[in-house]
Motif scaffolding. Structure first.
Motif, PDB file in Angstrom:
ATOM      1  N   VAL A  14       0.759  -1.111   0.056  1.00 17.96           N
ATOM      2  CA  VAL A  14      -0.114   0.008  -0.027  1.00 17.96           C
ATOM      3  C   VAL A  14       0.966   1.394  -0.156  1.00 17.96           C
ATOM      4  N   ARG A  15       0.838   1.946  -1.131  1.00 19.78           N
ATOM      5  CA  ARG A  15       1.946   3.042  -1.169  1.00 19.78           C
ATOM      6  C   ARG A  15       1.662   4.247  -0.334  1.00 19.78           C
ATOM      7  N   ASP A  16       0.208   4.868  -0.501  1.00 21.67           N
ATOM      8  CA  ASP A  16      -0.340   5.856   0.539  1.00 21.67           C
ATOM      9  C   ASP A  16      -1.683   5.747   0.515  1.00 21.67           C
ATOM     10  N   THR A  17      -2.370   6.566   0.900  1.00 21.13           N
ATOM     11  CA  THR A  17      -3.791   6.601   1.296  1.00 21.13           C
ATOM     12  C   THR A  17      -4.574   6.587   0.247  1.00 21.13           C
ATOM     13  N   GLN A  18      -4.178   7.376  -0.906  1.00 22.90           N
ATOM     14  CA  GLN A  18      -4.893   7.270  -2.167  1.00 22.90           C
ATOM     15  C   GLN A  18      -4.940   5.957  -2.776  1.00 22.90           C
ATOM     16  N   HIS A  19      -3.754   5.284  -2.626  1.00 18.48           N
ATOM     17  CA  HIS A  19      -3.672   3.942  -3.373  1.00 18.48           C
ATOM     18  C   HIS A  19      -4.670   3.150  -2.495  1.00 18.48           C
ATOM     19  N   ALA A  20      -4.648   3.175  -1.068  1.00 11.77           N
ATOM     20  CA  ALA A  20      -5.580   2.534   0.064  1.00 11.77           C
ATOM     21  C   ALA A  20      -6.883   2.446  -0.633  1.00 11.77           C
ATOM     22  N   GLN A  21      -7.547   3.742  -0.990  1.00 12.29           N
ATOM     23  CA  GLN A  21      -8.945   4.047  -1.498  1.00 12.29           C
ATOM     24  C   GLN A  21      -8.885   3.249  -2.813  1.00 12.29           C
ATOM     25  N   GLN A  22      -8.045   3.301  -3.723  1.00 14.26           N
ATOM     26  CA  GLN A  22      -8.147   2.686  -5.018  1.00 14.26           C
ATOM     27  C   GLN A  22      -8.332   1.043  -4.774  1.00 14.26           C
ATOM     28  N   LEU A  23      -7.634   0.562  -3.598  1.00 13.14           N
ATOM     29  CA  LEU A  23      -7.831  -1.093  -3.152  1.00 13.14           C
ATOM     30  C   LEU A  23      -9.196  -1.225  -2.703  1.00 13.14           C
ATOM     31  N   GLY A  24      -9.941  -0.072  -2.312  1.00 15.01           N
ATOM     32  CA  GLY A  24     -11.240  -0.301  -1.796  1.00 15.01           C
ATOM     33  C   GLY A  24     -11.282  -0.064  -0.320  1.00 15.01           C
ATOM     34  N   ILE A  25     -10.120   0.447   0.324  1.00 20.39           N
ATOM     35  CA  ILE A  25     -10.213   0.408   1.771  1.00 20.39           C
ATOM     36  C   ILE A  25     -10.565   2.071   2.072  1.00 20.39           C
ATOM     37  N   GLY A  26     -11.673   2.403   2.774  1.00 19.47           N
ATOM     38  CA  GLY A  26     -12.025   3.683   3.311  1.00 19.47           C
ATOM     39  C   GLY A  26     -11.896   3.774   4.741  1.00 19.47           C
ATOM     40  N   THR A  27     -11.540   4.976   5.223  1.00 16.27           N
ATOM     41  CA  THR A  27     -11.263   5.085   6.676  1.00 16.27           C
ATOM     42  C   THR A  27     -11.845   6.316   7.066  1.00 16.27           C
ATOM     43  N   ILE A  76     -18.067  16.277   0.606  1.00 16.10           N
ATOM     44  CA  ILE A  76     -18.415  15.059   0.342  1.00 16.10           C
ATOM     45  C   ILE A  76     -17.826  14.575  -0.878  1.00 16.10           C
ATOM     46  N   TYR A  77     -17.795  15.369  -1.742  1.00 15.03           N
ATOM     47  CA  TYR A  77     -17.491  14.998  -3.211  1.00 15.03           C
ATOM     48  C   TYR A  77     -16.036  15.616  -3.508  1.00 15.03           C
ATOM     49  N   ILE A  78     -15.382  16.008  -2.562  1.00 10.94           N
ATOM     50  CA  ILE A  78     -13.857  16.992  -3.037  1.00 10.94           C
ATOM     51  C   ILE A  78     -13.194  15.682  -3.646  1.00 10.94           C
ATOM     52  N   GLY A  79     -12.297  15.972  -4.876  1.00 10.70           N
ATOM     53  CA  GLY A  79     -11.465  15.240  -5.648  1.00 10.70           C
ATOM     54  C   GLY A  79     -12.321  14.267  -6.574  1.00 10.70           C
ATOM     55  N   ARG A  80     -13.560  14.264  -6.487  1.00 16.69           N
ATOM     56  CA  ARG A  80     -14.263  13.417  -7.417  1.00 16.69           C
ATOM     57  C   ARG A  80     -15.552  14.411  -7.850  1.00 16.69           C
ATOM     58  N   GLN A  81     -15.690  15.570  -7.883  1.00 15.14           N
ATOM     59  CA  GLN A  81     -16.754  16.236  -8.172  1.00 15.14           C
ATOM     60  C   GLN A  81     -17.284  15.936  -9.550  1.00 15.14           C
ATOM     61  N   PRO A  82     -18.661  15.872  -9.753  1.00 22.53           N
ATOM     62  CA  PRO A  82     -19.380  15.712 -11.009  1.00 22.53           C
ATOM     63  C   PRO A  82     -19.167  16.949 -12.023  1.00 22.53           C
ATOM     64  N   LYS A  83     -18.947  16.761 -13.263  1.00 25.31           N
ATOM     65  CA  LYS A  83     -18.521  17.931 -14.274  1.00 25.31           C
ATOM     66  C   LYS A  83     -19.565  17.753 -15.402  1.00 25.31           C
ATOM     67  N   ARG A  84     -19.616  19.022 -15.786  1.00 30.20           N
ATOM     68  CA  ARG A  84     -20.510  19.224 -16.888  1.00 30.20           C
ATOM     69  C   ARG A  84     -19.868  20.316 -17.660  1.00 30.20           C
ATOM     70  N   PHE A  85     -19.477  19.911 -19.234  1.00 27.25           N
ATOM     71  CA  PHE A  85     -18.730  20.820 -19.948  1.00 27.25           C
ATOM     72  C   PHE A  85     -17.431  21.354 -19.201  1.00 27.25           C
ATOM     73  N   GLY A  86     -16.653  20.304 -18.480  1.00 29.76           N
ATOM     74  CA  GLY A  86     -15.347  20.725 -18.154  1.00 29.76           C
ATOM     75  C   GLY A  86     -15.526  21.438 -16.903  1.00 29.76           C
ATOM     76  N   PHE A  87     -16.666  21.836 -16.496  1.00 30.75           N
ATOM     77  CA  PHE A  87     -16.948  22.752 -15.055  1.00 30.75           C
ATOM     78  C   PHE A  87     -17.650  21.782 -13.844  1.00 30.75           C
ATOM     79  N   VAL A  88     -17.251  22.172 -12.658  1.00 26.36           N
ATOM     80  CA  VAL A  88     -18.012  21.500 -11.645  1.00 26.36           C
ATOM     81  C   VAL A  88     -19.546  21.699 -11.754  1.00 26.36           C
ATOM     82  N   ASP A  89     -20.345  20.603 -11.648  1.00 20.97           N
ATOM     83  CA  ASP A  89     -21.760  20.642 -11.734  1.00 20.97           C
ATOM     84  C   ASP A  89     -21.988  20.883 -10.552  1.00 20.97           C
ATOM     85  N   THR A  90     -22.226  22.222  -9.881  1.00 23.42           N
ATOM     86  CA  THR A  90     -22.374  22.455  -8.369  1.00 23.42           C
ATOM     87  C   THR A  90     -24.020  21.849  -8.295  1.00 23.42           C
ATOM     88  N   ARG A  91     -25.005  22.117  -9.112  1.00 23.75           N
ATOM     89  CA  ARG A  91     -26.401  21.683  -8.896  1.00 23.75           C
ATOM     90  C   ARG A  91     -26.435  20.304  -8.642  1.00 23.75           C
TER      91      ARG A  91
END
Length: 507
Positions: free
Chosen positions: A74-87, A104-119
């Motif tokens: 496990v290289r780092d915390t991001q790799h752990a998340q990729q392996l399915g381990i949430g903490t 809640i969605y930091i780092g994985r925000q939904p996008k629309r036309f390249g911008f964050v889809d806030t709605r």
């Protein structure tokens, strides 16, 4: 329903040392698909180190981590998340200046036309939190909500991100009974879907309520792994402590002093939208326990008494003489001390040493123009490390490296060094292990015997019953009653908290 268990995550023969100290010694642990596995032990037992190795924060010195049958590094915390381990850790680890939805969605925000889809992000966040029966404005900043709500948001985020394993480190520490049941409901649903859940807690009743297996660590070593249904609670405590708990916890309800001396009186003290005006007197040798549900006004009462918040009504007198307390500095001048509920945010200064943390309040009382020498601070720290059995290899160690129970003792030592007359303890046993819990209760009793006046706020009703001479009951930010003598019992406190009218509660 899961018909067959399979190890989703396993640690095999893990060892880890820090500067010659062995935090983990040949420890093995696993969590299966479709189970809730409780990981227990005193503070300093190695639980946090093991979790940080599993999630890539630390690298093990030896041993193997296996995910779904495959050895991994496990290289780092991001790799752990990729392996399915949430903490989710005990202290809320979100960004208070961002909105709930953004957290809640930091780092994985939904996008629309390249911008964050806030709605869409806000709609998804609202729907996710609704599963936890949380109906709040997800466009509001996280900092505008209570610690309990922030904790639930952190849990909701981790559950949403976790693919197979969810690690919950003291998730219920800041939750009330209703919120705990909501969380347990979600945990059971995730278990039924085949997730593996690692549940770290100091509440043994909660362990027996939801867990399937229990693993106990002590002093960095594996004591054993047992099925919850076949492990008596007394045996579990013995596994955690390596000794019986009876001698450490046998104490009866305290008797009120024969006469009250050196009395501190709060008359009609209150603050709008914080706590309704209340009357309370406390004298030397008394322990006034404060009971009430989360949000009932317990901490607000402590903040008013210590001058953190300013009252808009009432008066304070000390030994019959008026006293004006408009700041913590003035409270300290009058001999008050406060051990806050959130020791990491409001108590310790993590990067300072044990020595510096203990000397802090006494130095503030003396004034910064009369600086204590390093020699004076060392003598002070050594005395209290010995007196309170603060477990540290070196008083120059940063206090953030100590276990939770020992951090709590450092804060107590800080105030005891000022020779206070009135000490306010807000959740002094929150988030600490069974052994430290018993030691803190023994210390409360000892301080009372020595003539200190104490106000102790606690969510543990049995604990309040054990050491209180009087119990003040709060509900909905109102002091609704007080119990004395033989009135003090768990049943009576619960009835007072639940009663609809203040007169009924007082009875």
């Amino acid at each position: 329903m899961v018909s067959e268990f399979q190890d989703l995550l396993a640690a095999q023969n893990i060892s880890k040392s820090f500067l010659g100290f062995k935090a983990l010694d040949d420890v093995s642990f696993s969590v299966r698909a479709g189970e809730i596995h409780a990981l227990l032990g005193e503070n300093g037992a190695g639980k946090s180190t093991l979790i940080k190795i599993l999630t890539g924060v630390y690298k093990a010195d030896s041993g193997v981590i296996v995910v779904k049958g495959t050895p991994v590094t496990v290289r780092d915390t991001q790799h752990a998340q990729q392996l399915g381990i949430g903490t989710v850790y005990q202290e809320v680890n979100l960004l208070p200046n961002l909105t709930v939805a953004e957290n809640i969605y930091i780092g994985r925000q939904p996008k629309r036309f390249g911008f964050v889809d806030t709605r869409k992000m806000q709609a998804d966040a609202k729907a996710l939190l609704a599963q936890y029966d949380i109906h709040i404005d997800v466009a509001a900043q996280l900092s505008s909500f209570s610690v309990a709500v922030q904790q639930l948001i952190a849990i909701a985020r981790a559950v949403d991100m976790s693919g197979s394993v969810l690690i919950l480190d003291e998730p219920t520490a800041s939750l009330d009974r209703h919120e705990v049941e909501l969380l347990f409901g979600v945990m059971r649903k995730l278990k039924a879907r085949g997730l593996g859940i690692v549940f770290i807690t100091h509440f043994l009743d909660q362990v027996y309520a939801v867990s399937d297996r229990i693993t106990v660590l002590r002093n960095g070593k594996l004591v054993g792994t047992r099925d919850t249904a076949s492990l008596p609670k007394v045996e579990l405590v013995s596994m955690m402590l390596g000794r019986t708990l009876a001698a450490a916890t046998e104490h009866g309800r305290r008797s009120a002093p024969a006469s009250i001396e050196r009395e501190i009186t709060f008359k009609g003290v209150g603050r709008a939208r914080s706590i309704e005006p209340f009357d309370l007197s406390i004298g030397a040798g008394e322990v006034v326990g404060v009971a009430g549900l989360l949000g009932s006004g317990r901490t607000e009462t402590a903040r008013l008494m210590f001058g953190i918040d300013l009252p808009d009504s009432g008066a304070v007198s000390i030994d019959g003489k008026p006293a004006k307390i408009t700041s913590p500095r003035e409270a300290v001048h009058f001999g008050f001390g406060l051990c806050p509920e959130d020791r990491k945010l409001d108590g310790i200064i993590g990067d300072l040493s044990v020595r510096e943390n203990i000397a802090l309040a006494l130095q503030a009382r003396k004034g910064w123009l009369k600086r204590m020498s390093t020699h004076e601070q060392t003598e002070l720290a050594d005395r209290f490390v010995k007196a309170l059995d603060i477990r540290t290899t070196d008083i120059e160690k940063p206090v953030k490296l100590l276990s939770g129970g020992n951090q709590q003792k450092v804060i107590l030592a800080r105030w005891l060094a000022t020779s206070p007359r009135f000490l306010i303890l807000d959740e002094p046993t929150r988030g600490i292990d069974v052994g430290a819990h018993a030691e803190i209760i023994q210390l409360i009793n000892r301080l009372c015997d020595e003539g200190l006046a104490l106000l102790v706020i606690s969510s543990e009703i049995e604990e309040i019953v054990a050491y209180s001479t009087r119990v003040r009951v709060l509900r909905d930010r109102v002091h609704v009653g007080e119990l004395k003598g033989d009135e003090i019992s768990t049943a009576n406190i619960v009835r007072a908290i639940a009663a609809e009218g203040s007169s009924e509660a007082a009875e």
